[in-house]
Design a protein around this motif. Structure first.
Motif, short mmCIF file in Angstrom:
data_model
loop_
_atom_site.label_atom_id
_atom_site.label_comp_id
_atom_site.label_asym_id
_atom_site.label_seq_id
_atom_site.Cartn_x
_atom_site.Cartn_y
_atom_site.Cartn_z
N GLY A 152 59.67 57.88 -54.43
CA GLY A 152 58.80 58.19 -53.83
C GLY A 152 58.32 59.81 -54.42
O GLY A 152 57.61 60.42 -55.65
N CYS A 153 58.81 61.21 -53.46
CA CYS A 153 58.34 62.61 -53.92
C CYS A 153 58.26 63.19 -54.57
O CYS A 153 57.67 63.72 -55.97
CB CYS A 153 58.97 63.62 -52.88
N ILE A 197 71.23 55.89 -38.83
CA ILE A 197 71.13 54.96 -40.02
C ILE A 197 69.99 54.76 -40.47
O ILE A 197 68.61 55.28 -40.81
CB ILE A 197 70.51 53.51 -39.04
#
Ligand code: FAD
Length: 461
Positions: free
Chosen positions: A46-47, A9
């Motif tokens: 993000g990154c 998940i």
């Protein structure tokens, strides 16, 4: 009901990498993700998008001021923010498509929707009012984290936003206040400062970048200030007041700070919402992180967890390593993460990278060490490329000379640290690095020289 060996998940770096490794080990795997794109926080918000904006804003700043003394001038430099954002989204879309391809290649079944534990070995996936149930011998939770806020302060998304909003402003805010002087706040504060915003960073502690080696953090603070970022350390933010088109940030004991945008960058919390943890018997700690043992097993039999969800360093590569170790332990008997050899990088200019113990930690735990430092300004390649700021610091055990920690602030620190991670992983000594031939002229020679400095025999200083 479809049955799988493993149902994962969350398709962030922890989840999708674990799914691929399990499939490589011959297992029948499904991955559940509620967002349209795979890749998780890291790829979507993000990154990757932050690095695309850091790169683009760096180009813009360099074209404006950074190249004059190198004989490259431009008559007119303009910012096309929409094009910059389009490039960022293009990078994310391409990489997300790549992960789709990897799922297909590895015959991993993709299930779109919100996953929830609904019984022993059972996951229910809901999407647009419809529910599907699947069975799994093992379940891996990799649902990551979401932005945290200060008590009593909510993120409205327009004036007060998290990193997700700060990655997609459609105009450069005249003033921006960043609450929190950690990695995310400094990276995104740097992006918007470069693009023209007046950025003030408010930090509760008396230093920035908590957790980083304090000597390196001090040097970073000096350089960021020189670049035009403003800082207020020891600032206790008590609230925000949203006006018509501005926000007042309320700070204990001083006048409110008015700005157009507030970036709340005070950390992230585990994403456990509606996962059915309690009913399934999955225990969490006081801060809400899922508790696991050394095999990433939760308190519920057959349920495992990795990545941001279980706390520790909130880094994509840490999540990946845990995902791989978890499924290798499950399906091939051996898997391991060396938490002492997980690098962390701040992608500002200069970059900051570290691995292993900080000098503060060594002092605190009474471990005797020797230290070697070498400045970038004494390195030929750094001189040629105009990257004079920063240094490398190597900390080695006083008795065995084993490398205990390496801390770099300087150009390409994020790439340079890889050699030091390998050194720590292989149990190398500073003498091993000092005796390893490094190509000339490269920035990597700063590492060799710092290793030589541990034994006080630096050549170029
Ligand atoms: P996540 O990446 O958060 O993925 C979890 C996934 O699970 C998400 O896609 C989510 O939609 C899905 N999900 C959640 N609940 C459910 C559910 N019930 N059902 C179905 N799906 C669900 N780290 C670095 O190493 N380097 C960096 O440069 C870096 N930069 C960052 C910059 C920013 C602005 C931010 C916010 C983070 C950055 N990080 C960086 C941290 C990095 O993004 C995380 O550490 C990493 O994404 C954690 O991976 P994960 O797999 O644990 O979780």
């Amino acid at each position: 009901m479809a049955k799988f060996d493993l149902v994962v998940i969350g398709a962030g770096p922890g989840g999708y990498v674990a799914a691929i490794r399990a499939a490589q080990l011959g297992k029948k795997v499904a991955i559940v993700e509620k967002e349209k794109q795979l890749g998780g926080t890291c790829l979507r918000v993000g990154c990757i998008p932050s690095k695309a904006l850091l790169e683009s804003s760096h180009l813009y700043e360099n074209a404006q001021v950074g190249m004059k003394d190198r004989g490259v001038t431009f008559s007119k430099v303009q910012l096309d923010l929409a094009a910059m954002m389009k490039h960022k989204s293009g990078v994310v879309d391409t990489l997300a498509g790549g992960i789709d391809g990897l799922m297909k290649k590895n015959k991993i079944e993709r299930l779109v929707g919100h996953g929830k534990l609904t019984g022993k070995g059972q996951v229910t996936i809901s999407s647009r009012g419809e529910e599907v149930q699947v069975e799994a011998d093992q379940i891996l939770l990799a649902t990551g984290s979401v932005p945290a806020s200060l008590p009593g302060m909510s993120i409205d998304g327009e004036y007060v936003g998290s990193s997700t909003e700060a990655l997609k402003y459609d105009e450069v805010p005249k003033q921006m206040v960043v609450i929190g002087g950690g990695v995310i706040g400094l990276e995104l504060g740097t992006v918007w400062r470069r693009l023209g915003s007046q950025v003030t960073v408010l930090e509760y502690m008396d230093r920035i970048l908590p957790g980083l080696d304090s000597e390196i953090a001090k040097e970073a603070l000096k350089l960021f200030k020189q670049q035009g970022l403003e800082f207020q350390l020891g600032a206790k933010v008590t609230g925000v007041k949203i006006n018509r088109k501005t926000v007042d940030v309320l700070i204990d004991g001083q006048e409110p700070l008015r700005c157009e945008k507030v970036l709340m960058a005070v950390g992230r919390r585990p994403n456990t919402g509606s996962l059915g943890l309690e009913e399934a018997g999955v225990e969490v700690d006081q801060r809400g992180f899922v508790k696991v043992n050394s095999r990433y097993q939760t308190s519920a039999p057959g349920v495992f967890a990795v990545g941001d969800l279980i706390g520790g360093a909130m880094l994509a590569h840490k999540a990946e390593e845990e995902g791989i170790a978890c499924v290798e332990q499950l399906f091939s008997s051996y898997g391991h993460v060396n938490y002492n050899a997980i690098p962390s990088v701040v992608y500002t200019d200069p970059e900051i990278a570290s691995v292993g113990k900080t000098e503060d930690e060594l002092k605190e735990s009474g471990i005797e060490y020797r230290k070697g430092s070498f400045p970038f300004m004494a390195n030929g390649r750094a001189r040629a490329s105009g990257h004079l700021e920063g240094k490398v610091k190597i900390l080695a055990d006083a008795k065995t000379d084993r490398v205990l920690g390496v801390h770099i602030i300087g150009a390409n620190a994020g790439e340079l640290i890889a050699e030091c991670v390998a050194a720590i992983e292989f149990g190398a000594s500073s003498e091993d690095i000092a005796r390893t031939c490094h190509a000339h002229p490269t920035l990597s020679e700063t590492i060799k020289e710092a290793a030589l400095a541990v034994d006080k025999r630096t050549i170029h200083m």
